[in-house]
Design a protein around this motif. Sequence first.
Motif, PDB file in Angstrom:
ATOM      1  N   LYS A   1      43.356   8.925 -62.230  1.00 27.68           N
ATOM      2  CA  LYS A   1      44.408   9.494 -61.381  1.00 27.68           C
ATOM      3  C   LYS A   1      45.775   9.248 -62.021  1.00 27.68           C
ATOM      4  O   LYS A   1      46.627  10.143 -62.105  1.00 27.68           O
ATOM      5  CB  LYS A   1      44.340   8.881 -60.000  1.00 27.68           C
ATOM      6  N   SER A   2      45.930   8.018 -62.482  1.00 30.38           N
ATOM      7  CA  SER A   2      47.198   7.644 -63.090  1.00 30.38           C
ATOM      8  C   SER A   2      47.474   8.503 -64.331  1.00 30.38           C
ATOM      9  O   SER A   2      48.602   8.969 -64.543  1.00 30.38           O
ATOM     10  CB  SER A   2      47.140   6.151 -63.413  1.00 30.38           C
ATOM     11  N   GLU A   3      46.403   8.712 -65.157  1.00 29.15           N
ATOM     12  CA  GLU A   3      46.547   9.550 -66.357  1.00 29.15           C
ATOM     13  C   GLU A   3      46.962  10.971 -65.967  1.00 29.15           C
ATOM     14  O   GLU A   3      47.872  11.560 -66.568  1.00 29.15           O
ATOM     15  CB  GLU A   3      45.216   9.615 -67.123  1.00 29.15           C
ATOM     16  N   VAL A   4      46.292  11.510 -64.936  1.00 27.80           N
ATOM     17  CA  VAL A   4      46.545  12.894 -64.536  1.00 27.80           C
ATOM     18  C   VAL A   4      47.989  13.050 -64.045  1.00 27.80           C
ATOM     19  O   VAL A   4      48.670  14.014 -64.397  1.00 27.80           O
ATOM     20  CB  VAL A   4      45.524  13.333 -63.457  1.00 27.80           C
ATOM     21  N   LEU A   5      48.437  12.062 -63.246  1.00 33.54           N
ATOM     22  CA  LEU A   5      49.816  12.107 -62.740  1.00 33.54           C
ATOM     23  C   LEU A   5      50.788  12.198 -63.896  1.00 33.54           C
ATOM     24  O   LEU A   5      51.757  12.945 -63.864  1.00 33.54           O
ATOM     25  CB  LEU A   5      50.132  10.869 -61.906  1.00 33.54           C
ATOM     26  N   ASN A   6      50.477  11.444 -64.915  1.00 35.48           N
ATOM     27  CA  ASN A   6      51.293  11.434 -66.128  1.00 35.48           C
ATOM     28  C   ASN A   6      51.297  12.793 -66.781  1.00 35.48           C
ATOM     29  O   ASN A   6      52.357  13.333 -67.132  1.00 35.48           O
ATOM     30  CB  ASN A   6      50.683  10.429 -67.116  1.00 35.48           C
ATOM     31  N   ILE A   7      50.074  13.292 -66.972  1.00 37.39           N
ATOM     32  CA  ILE A   7      49.920  14.564 -67.683  1.00 37.39           C
ATOM     33  C   ILE A   7      50.619  15.691 -66.906  1.00 37.39           C
ATOM     34  O   ILE A   7      51.306  16.534 -67.492  1.00 37.39           O
ATOM     35  CB  ILE A   7      48.409  14.888 -67.880  1.00 37.39           C
ATOM     36  N   LEU A   8      50.479  15.662 -65.567  1.00 39.32           N
ATOM     37  CA  LEU A   8      51.059  16.737 -64.766  1.00 39.32           C
ATOM     38  C   LEU A   8      52.564  16.541 -64.534  1.00 39.32           C
ATOM     39  O   LEU A   8      53.238  17.429 -64.036  1.00 39.32           O
ATOM     40  CB  LEU A   8      50.352  16.840 -63.407  1.00 39.32           C
ATOM     41  N   GLY A   9      53.043  15.343 -64.891  1.00 36.36           N
ATOM     42  CA  GLY A   9      54.482  15.059 -64.713  1.00 36.36           C
ATOM     43  C   GLY A   9      54.845  14.862 -63.255  1.00 36.36           C
ATOM     44  O   GLY A   9      55.982  15.132 -62.849  1.00 36.36           O
ATOM     45  N   TYR A  10      53.891  14.395 -62.460  1.00 37.55           N
ATOM     46  CA  TYR A  10      54.159  14.145 -61.049  1.00 37.55           C
ATOM     47  C   TYR A  10      54.740  12.748 -60.884  1.00 37.55           C
ATOM     48  O   TYR A  10      54.269  11.818 -61.526  1.00 37.55           O
ATOM     49  CB  TYR A  10      52.855  14.199 -60.234  1.00 37.55           C
TER      50      TYR A  10
END
Length: 683
Positions: A116-125
């Motif tokens: 989740k943390s990685e995805v937030l990063n990738i999506l710039g959220y």
Amino acid sequence: MLIKRLKLKNIRSYKEADIAFPEGIVLLSGDIGSGKSSILLSVEFALFGLLRGELAGSSLLRHGSQEGFVELTFNINNVDYTIRRTLKKNKKSIEQSAGYLLVNGVKKDASATELKSEVLNILGYPKELLTKSKSLIYRFTLYTPQEEMKRILFENEEDRLAILRKVFDIDKYERIKQNAANYNRGLKEKVRQFEGRIADKKEKQELKEQIVKDLDQTLEQIKSIQPNIELAKTELENIKKELEQVEKTKQKVDIITNEIKIFEIKVKSKEQSIKDKEEEFAVVKNKILLLKNELKEVKEDVKSKIDLVKDSISRKEKEISGLRSEIAALNAKKSHSNEVKVKINQLSVCPTCLQEVSANHKLKIVDAENLKISEFDKEISEKESKLKELEQGLLDSKNHLEKLLQADREIAVQKLKSKQLNELTEKEKEIEQFIEKAKIEIEKLALEVKNRKKELEPLLVISKTYEKIRTDFEKAVEKERNLAVEFASVNQKKSSLQNQLSVVEKELEKKAEIEKKLVKLKKIIHWIADYFVPLMDIIEEHVMNSIHFEFNSLFQDWFSMLIDDDLMSAKLNEKFTPIIEQNGYETSVNSLSGGEKTACALAYRLALNKTINKVMSSIKTKDLLILDEPTDGFSSEQLDKMRDVLEQLKLRQIILVSHEQKIEGFADSIIRVSKEEHSSRIL
Ligand SMILES: Nc1ncnc2c1ncn2[C@@H]1O[C@H](COP(=O)(O)OP(=O)(O)OP(=O)(O)O)[C@@H](O)[C@H]1O
Ligand SMILES: [Mg+2]
């Protein structure tokens, strides 16, 4: 972000599926319950995992399956990301187990939270926002579940405003204000502490002044004592020298006095010995006198006479002894003759010849023996008379010798006395000489004593000053010591005052620093309370206004586009609630028809999507929109308008769920889904 591929295994109605998504408007088409929404839910699950209260494991894992997964491949800025999440059935619940993320062919195993943390990063959220408001941004910008579309319109006005504030992160201004207030409280507490710390500044200042005053006085005291000490030292030094001098004289006096004493003892002893010798002299003189009277002249030399008489005595004694031996021999012979007479008378047989001894023979022999005896008697008598004569002569000679010896002894006594006399005379001379010598020595000693006494006289005068100088010296020592003690104590006081002063000065310095800090702090407090917080309000208002302006104008545009009715318009009030104006009357959303409600909801969602994408520059999901049955209840004309709306959005990819035939017409690609025997598949 563009969705590229979705793989499913045991997810809802799917046993297995592998779906490729092209760019453009992609329509998911299929019958009711065929598995369209499941695809969209799977995309959300792949990105964010299970969402408490919104997306449960039990609503995702296919009934009867123990394990399933979703694998989503998406592209951001030409980078492909593949994320896989797995669901596992436990005894009690269905939970996410570890999955992985594949970026540029590099696979990284990760737990659900790590993913989740990685995805937030990738999506710039913004992470913080997302965890707090779940995936509100995703749901408001990208995708809203089928049932949620209209919900936002009918939410309680305050709740919606609260959600929107979160989504737009308007809350941050409130948080900033809150933090600023907290910070200011902390600063005020610090100010109170600082004020407490400088409260005694005046006292400390006074204390410092007092110390400085005391120190000045002490320095004055030191100044005044110092020359006294120097003076006392010089005085002491001088008296010490004087004392040493007097002590030397005193030592000399002692030496001379001792010498005089020794001389006097010597004199006394000499006088005593003279006295003794004089007594001895008297005795000796007396003895000499006596001896002189006793001494007689020695008349003859008796020694030779004594020798002559001794010779005569010895000769006579030899003669007497010779006569006595001869008389004894004659008596022995006489006895033998008598024995022979007795033996012959008693003898009957001759022991030699063993013949009988006759009386005649016996008589003959007795006669012979008697003759012998008479001759012997004659001879004995002659010899005895001679012996008597000799013995008389010997006696006379011995008497004569005795007299001579007496005379000789007397001569010896005289000689002894004469010798004694000589010795005494000698002694007399010796004594006379001794006395004379002693008298001379006494005279010499007396002279020495006299000289010493003469030498002593001036010294005695000096040595008499000793006691006084000694007392002066002790007084000077005492004075110097007292001054030194006083000086040390004043010095001690000085350093103690200096220490106190430096402590107080440091304290005052600190207090001055604190005062400076206080000024700064107060400035900051003032700035925060009077400028910063109001500024936040202004910024918040501005941001809200600009968001409102943007959101409102988009909403108005899309609403009028979708409800093509000149008599109906819509706007957002200050709390982002849609207000409908119909024929000049304001009305609520509730009173709209089903199709109008859907249109209003879609316009609201699209406007919200655009506004968020604009406000949040960092997010990377601006190219994509997912809509699940957005056209429910739309008229044919409205469906046509929908095409315009989607075109106006100018997005690279729109994934759309609809079973409207009309929409198939303007979709770039269609993914057909069907379900047979409880299992969905892509046609
Ligand atoms: N956990 C599950 N296991 C198996 N099937 C499920 C599970 N959850 C839901 N389903 C079923 O999967 C099917 C597909 O549901 P889905 O919501 O994707 O349908 P849909 O195509 O979106 O239908 P509609 O057009 O009515 O919205 C439905 O029949 C639903 O009942
Ligand atoms: Mg559905």
